[in-house]
Write an enzyme that holds these catalytic residues in place. Structure first.
Site, PDB file in Angstrom:
ATOM      1  N   HIS A  28       4.877 -14.052  22.745  1.00  0.00           N
ATOM      2  CA  HIS A  28       3.720 -14.438  23.555  1.00  0.00           C
ATOM      3  C   HIS A  28       2.832 -13.207  23.784  1.00  0.00           C
ATOM      4  CE1 HIS A  28       1.766 -17.078  26.603  1.00  0.00           C
ATOM      5  NE2 HIS A  28       1.640 -15.976  27.338  1.00  0.00           N
ATOM      6  N   ASP A  82      -0.541 -11.830  25.581  1.00  0.00           N
ATOM      7  CA  ASP A  82      -1.517 -12.121  26.637  1.00  0.00           C
ATOM      8  C   ASP A  82      -2.799 -11.331  26.433  1.00  0.00           C
ATOM      9  OD1 ASP A  82      -0.146 -13.958  28.474  1.00  0.00           O
ATOM     10  OD2 ASP A  82       1.315 -12.334  28.646  1.00  0.00           O
ATOM     11  N   MET A 139      -6.443 -10.560  27.771  1.00  0.00           N
ATOM     12  CA  MET A 139      -7.251 -10.655  29.007  1.00  0.00           C
ATOM     13  C   MET A 139      -8.507  -9.819  28.856  1.00  0.00           C
ATOM     14  SD  MET A 139      -4.323 -10.369  31.926  1.00  0.00           S
ATOM     15  CE  MET A 139      -2.664 -11.006  31.676  1.00  0.00           C
ATOM     16  N   HIS A 181      -2.175 -16.193  23.971  1.00  0.00           N
ATOM     17  CA  HIS A 181      -2.679 -16.811  25.204  1.00  0.00           C
ATOM     18  C   HIS A 181      -3.981 -16.123  25.595  1.00  0.00           C
ATOM     19  CE1 HIS A 181      -1.767 -17.494  29.811  1.00  0.00           C
ATOM     20  NE2 HIS A 181      -2.833 -18.156  29.407  1.00  0.00           N
ATOM     21  N   MET A 240      -6.818 -15.424  27.886  1.00  0.00           N
ATOM     22  CA  MET A 240      -7.341 -15.532  29.257  1.00  0.00           C
ATOM     23  C   MET A 240      -8.692 -14.835  29.254  1.00  0.00           C
ATOM     24  SD  MET A 240      -3.718 -14.785  31.105  1.00  0.00           S
ATOM     25  CE  MET A 240      -3.081 -14.183  29.561  1.00  0.00           C
ATOM     26  N   MET A 276       0.242 -22.914  33.911  1.00  0.00           N
ATOM     27  CA  MET A 276       0.407 -21.609  34.563  1.00  0.00           C
ATOM     28  C   MET A 276       1.087 -21.817  35.909  1.00  0.00           C
ATOM     29  SD  MET A 276      -0.672 -19.294  32.514  1.00  0.00           S
ATOM     30  CE  MET A 276      -0.348 -17.939  33.653  1.00  0.00           C
ATOM     31  N   GLY A 320      -3.217 -13.151  35.075  1.00  0.00           N
ATOM     32  CA  GLY A 320      -3.756 -11.806  35.235  1.00  0.00           C
ATOM     33  C   GLY A 320      -2.700 -10.719  35.183  1.00  0.00           C
ATOM     34  N   GLY A 339       5.056 -10.254  36.419  1.00  0.00           N
ATOM     35  CA  GLY A 339       5.875  -9.913  37.575  1.00  0.00           C
ATOM     36  C   GLY A 339       5.531 -10.615  38.881  1.00  0.00           C
ATOM     37  N   ASP A 368       4.370 -20.657  32.153  1.00  0.00           N
ATOM     38  CA  ASP A 368       4.149 -19.208  32.089  1.00  0.00           C
ATOM     39  C   ASP A 368       3.890 -18.685  33.494  1.00  0.00           C
ATOM     40  OD1 ASP A 368       3.368 -16.626  31.411  1.00  0.00           O
ATOM     41  OD2 ASP A 368       1.565 -17.220  30.326  1.00  0.00           O
TER      42      ASP A 368
HETATM   43  C1  DX5 Z   1       0.201 -13.767  33.264  1.00  0.00           C
HETATM   44  C2  DX5 Z   1       0.575 -13.909  31.815  1.00  0.00           C
HETATM   45  C3  DX5 Z   1       2.022 -14.040  31.591  1.00  0.00           C
HETATM   46  C4  DX5 Z   1       2.857 -12.888  32.086  1.00  0.00           C
HETATM   47  C5  DX5 Z   1       4.124 -13.475  32.607  1.00  0.00           C
HETATM   48  O1  DX5 Z   1      -1.147 -13.955  33.429  1.00  0.00           O
HETATM   49  O2  DX5 Z   1      -0.054 -15.039  31.232  1.00  0.00           O
HETATM   50  O3  DX5 Z   1       2.342 -14.371  30.237  1.00  0.00           O
HETATM   51  O4  DX5 Z   1       3.163 -11.925  31.113  1.00  0.00           O
HETATM   52  O5  DX5 Z   1       4.864 -12.501  33.219  1.00  0.00           O
HETATM   53  P1  DX5 Z   1       6.149 -12.829  34.096  1.00  0.00           P
HETATM   54  O6  DX5 Z   1       7.098 -13.590  33.225  1.00  0.00           O
HETATM   55  O7  DX5 Z   1       6.635 -11.474  34.475  1.00  0.00           O
HETATM   56  O8  DX5 Z   1       5.683 -13.646  35.273  1.00  0.00           O
HETATM   57 ZN    ZN Z   2       0.668 -15.675  29.217  1.00  0.00          ZN
END
Ligand code: DX5
Ligand code: ZN
Length: 215
Positions: A33, A35, A37, A66, A68, A140, A145, A148, A175
């Site tokens: 995956h 991310d 952004m 993904h 964003m 989501m 963003g 953790g 996610d």
């Molecule tokens: C957050 C991301 C996630 C993130 C998840 O905006 O889309 O993919 O990495 O991280 P954890 O699993 O730590 O919540």
């Molecule tokens: Zn993600």
């Protein structure tokens, strides 16, 4: 269908990304995956096209990208050419219905799997019209963003509503805040793909962490 585990490299060690990807692959991960952004759609900037391209050169794993970002229609083609296998965009990044349909079409024209994602505060009804036009719906369970964050339980209640209204082959991915406990909740509600960043990459045993998500 089994559970598709997609570790988010956002929590990986970026100085050792190739090894971090190999390690989760050898530990039973199904997808990777990524991310993306843009600092506009979400208040953070992460990975872009050159990194996806570099990852593609070094792994044969299925790349779950993904987005964003605002204006996803402008970037679908470059991420597809960079080597994404699945491109997921946010419904909130589209001004209207025709924009959503355009983005889905653009992804499909590139022969990639198409995913649509929904943020915590968006009503599940907003995506129901599109769920049978995509391969995957990403629910989501945190505000997008950052990795953790803590799992928002109410968001998971969107899963059964999507499941009831969809074709049986739709992948429902979650996610945000996924760990051994929240994974069980999501699976029992009908999710069949789990993204996990910190739960896997901050653990000292990737294999055990992935097994915990699967079981
Ligand atoms: C957050 C991301 C996630 C993130 C998840 O905006 O889309 O993919 O990495 O991280 P954890 O699993 O730590 O919540
Ligand atoms: Zn993600």
């Amino acid at each position: 269908m089994g559970i598709i585990i997609s570790p988010s490299i956002l929590s990986a060690d970026f100085m050792n990304l190739e090894q971090e990807i190999k390690s989760v692959q050898n530990s039973g991960a199904d997808w990777i995956h990524i991310d993306v952004m843009d600092g506009h759609f979400v208040p953070n900037i992460t990975i872009g096209v050159p990194v996806v391209k570099s990852i593609r050169k070094r792994t044969d794993m299925f790349l779950d990208v993904h987005l964003m970002i605002e204006n996803p229609e402008k970037y679908v083609s470059v991420f597809a050419d960079a080597g994404a296998d699945l491109i997921t965009f946010h419904i909130e990044a589209c001004k209207n219905e025709s924009k959503v349909k355009d983005v889905i079409q653009l992804i499909k024209q590139k022969n990639k799997k198409a995913g649509i994602s929904i943020k915590p505060n968006t009503d599940v009804k907003a995506i129901l019209p599109y769920i049978n036009e995509v391969d995957l719906v990403l629910v989501m369970t945190v505000e997008p963003g950052f990795g953790g964050q803590e799992f928002i339980h109410e968001c998971a209640m969107k899963i059964p509503i999507i499941r009831e209204n969809s074709n049986s082959d739709l992948i429902i991915q979650v996610d945000g805040g996924i760990n051994n406990l929240t994974a069980k909740i999501c699976k029992s509600l009908g999710a069949n793909s789990l993204v996990a960043g910190s739960y896997i990459y901050k653990s000292n045993d990737y294999k055990k962490a992935i097994e915990n998500l699967q079981s």
